[in-house]
Scaffold this active site. Structure first.
Site, mmCIF file in Angstrom:
data_model
loop_
_atom_site.group_PDB
_atom_site.id
_atom_site.type_symbol
_atom_site.label_atom_id
_atom_site.label_comp_id
_atom_site.label_asym_id
_atom_site.label_seq_id
_atom_site.Cartn_x
_atom_site.Cartn_y
_atom_site.Cartn_z
ATOM 1 N N LYS A 11 42.725 -27.057 45.450
ATOM 2 C CA LYS A 11 43.652 -27.397 46.786
ATOM 3 C C LYS A 11 44.952 -27.499 46.264
ATOM 4 O O LYS A 11 45.189 -27.985 45.198
ATOM 5 C CB LYS A 11 42.933 -28.515 47.576
ATOM 6 C CG LYS A 11 42.890 -29.914 47.101
ATOM 7 C CD LYS A 11 43.988 -30.667 47.137
ATOM 8 C CE LYS A 11 43.747 -32.207 46.414
ATOM 9 N NZ LYS A 11 44.897 -32.830 46.110
ATOM 10 N N ASP A 136 38.548 -36.902 48.982
ATOM 11 C CA ASP A 136 39.103 -35.448 48.877
ATOM 12 C C ASP A 136 37.736 -34.537 48.937
ATOM 13 O O ASP A 136 38.099 -33.375 49.226
ATOM 14 C CB ASP A 136 39.927 -34.991 47.809
ATOM 15 C CG ASP A 136 41.196 -35.501 47.837
ATOM 16 O OD1 ASP A 136 41.678 -36.095 48.784
ATOM 17 O OD2 ASP A 136 42.060 -35.263 46.970
HETATM 18 P P1 ATP Z 1 42.040 -37.099 42.005
HETATM 19 O O1 ATP Z 1 43.114 -37.073 42.746
HETATM 20 O O2 ATP Z 1 40.797 -37.438 42.814
HETATM 21 O O3 ATP Z 1 42.150 -38.240 40.742
HETATM 22 P P2 ATP Z 1 42.677 -34.933 40.436
HETATM 23 O O4 ATP Z 1 42.768 -33.488 41.137
HETATM 24 O O5 ATP Z 1 44.203 -35.491 40.210
HETATM 25 O O6 ATP Z 1 41.857 -35.801 41.528
HETATM 26 P P3 ATP Z 1 40.680 -34.080 38.590
HETATM 27 O O7 ATP Z 1 40.913 -32.964 38.003
HETATM 28 O O8 ATP Z 1 39.639 -34.384 39.874
HETATM 29 O O9 ATP Z 1 41.937 -34.785 39.355
HETATM 30 O O10 ATP Z 1 40.327 -35.445 37.612
HETATM 31 C C1 ATP Z 1 40.235 -36.814 37.936
HETATM 32 C C2 ATP Z 1 39.701 -37.661 36.883
HETATM 33 O O11 ATP Z 1 38.114 -37.503 37.072
HETATM 34 C C3 ATP Z 1 39.705 -37.087 35.296
HETATM 35 O O12 ATP Z 1 40.433 -38.227 34.709
HETATM 36 C C4 ATP Z 1 38.382 -36.667 35.072
HETATM 37 O O13 ATP Z 1 38.080 -37.345 33.755
HETATM 38 C C5 ATP Z 1 37.433 -37.367 35.967
HETATM 39 N N1 ATP Z 1 36.122 -36.464 36.575
HETATM 40 C C6 ATP Z 1 35.080 -36.741 36.639
HETATM 41 N N2 ATP Z 1 34.357 -35.563 37.103
HETATM 42 C C7 ATP Z 1 35.216 -34.622 36.763
HETATM 43 C C8 ATP Z 1 35.128 -33.109 37.042
HETATM 44 N N3 ATP Z 1 33.930 -32.485 37.550
HETATM 45 N N4 ATP Z 1 36.012 -32.350 36.942
HETATM 46 C C9 ATP Z 1 37.230 -32.832 36.609
HETATM 47 N N5 ATP Z 1 37.540 -34.163 36.313
HETATM 48 C C10 ATP Z 1 36.175 -34.918 36.607
#
Ligand code: ATP
Length: 311
Positions: A11, A136
């Protein structure tokens, strides 16, 4: 052995307002979510017992803290399921880039296992579990263009879906969402009268797309957290605008920045300008609510695909 192969979409936030800190410690938000067709691949393969995660990305945990594993664990407990599952994640969505990769993986796992385990909860029945996994996650059970209220976990699809081309620039520097919100708290003054997202929605109902009034309240905090990003983001914004974008914004807490374009020609112009400036970008498209649903019903159709073992 029957398994499900699913796409787990990313997203962007077309706009994001932080209204204040709630009594429960979470932030009161208003955001406009938009699914895009950039996606990870997830294969769910039944096992007799235990939840196992395999992932090709070094920054993604493979233990019980992986959001997809937490989703499987929560659903198994909720449904009294004793079967296990192997979850194989092929990452394409930049990690910790504000594109919701982990949350999307969790929602995709809920939807897939609901089918694989024959629980029949559907997206509405999965909402309470999704909320507990993360703010989210509920959005990814809905998809398309949607208003997110409360923690962002109360999701209302927009009647007129946004359609266009998206150019994502991954700054390649992960930014911690928790750290960005801590910085926001240092300077937060409650702003109950903030209304640009509601204004966008009401103008939208009248047939006007007021992208220019949208902004992301997390941008300053994200740049304070990662000052090295400022120059790249300013350059990116300039190039996206120069190519004729309708909107250029940071997604979530960053570090991904994106441009929304009405047509492929302008998006292509932006990608070429970014490349010439030494900035790598990913070209994709918005996914409307209808398109998102269609893709889901195709991949969760009555016949599960057969896939070979990966390891
Ligand atoms: P958020 O805003 O929830 O932090 P984001 O979009 O910025 O999300 P994500 O790619 O979801 O970032 O990753 C956030 C953290 O979650 C990372 O540091 C990662 O190690 C951890 N994580 C746990 N499970 C997953 C997964 N299935 N995919 C990606 N990251 C994950």
């Amino acid at each position: 052995m029957k398994a499900l192969r699913l796409a787990s979409y990313a997203k962007v936030n077309l706009g994001l307002e932080v209204l204040g800190l709630r009594a429960d410690g979470y932030h009161e938000l208003r955001t406009l979510f938009q699914t895009i067709d950039l996606h990870d691949d997830i294969v769910l393969r039944p096992r007799r017992s235990g939840i196992v995660v395999r992932c090709d990305h070094p920054s993604v945990p493979r233990d019980g803290t992986n959001l997809a594993a937490r989703a499987a664990e929560a659903l198994a407990r909720h449904g009294g399921v004793t079967q296990g599952v192997e979850i194989v994640i092929t990452k394409r969505i930049p990690v910790a880039g504000g594109l919701g990769g982990g949350s999307s993986n969790a929602a995709t796992t809920l939807l897939g296992l609901d089918r694989l385990w024959g629980l029949g909860l559907g997206p509405a029945g999965l909402q309470p579990l999704a909320r507990r996994l993360g703010a989210d996650v509920p959005f990814f059970l809905v998809g398309g263009t949607a208003l997110g209220l409360a923690r962002g976990d109360e999701v209302y699809p927009l009647r007129r879906q946004v359609r266009g081309h998206i150019v994502v620039v991954d700054a390649g520097r992960p930014v911690s969402t928790a750290a960005v919100f801590r910085r926001v708290d240092e300077s937060l003054t409650p702003r109950e009268n903030s209304y640009s997202i509601f204004l966008f929605v009401s103008r939208d109902l009248e047939g006007e797309r007021a992208f220019s009034i949208l902004s992301n309240d997390l941008e300053n905090a994200a740049l304070a957290e990662a000052p090295a990003l400022r120059e790249a983001i300013e350059r990116t914004r300039g190039l996206l605008r120069g190519a004729g974008c309708s909107l250029a914004a940071l997604s979530g807490s960053g570090s991904s920045f994106f441009g929304l374009f009405e047509d492929a020609r302008r998006a292509g112009r932006a990608a070429r300008a970014l490349e010439a400036a030494g900035l790598r970008s990913l070209g994709c498209r918005t996914l409307s609510l209808e398109e998102y649903r269609k893709r889901w019903s195709r991949s969760l159709g009555p016949v599960a695909v057969r896939v070979g073992r990966t390891r």
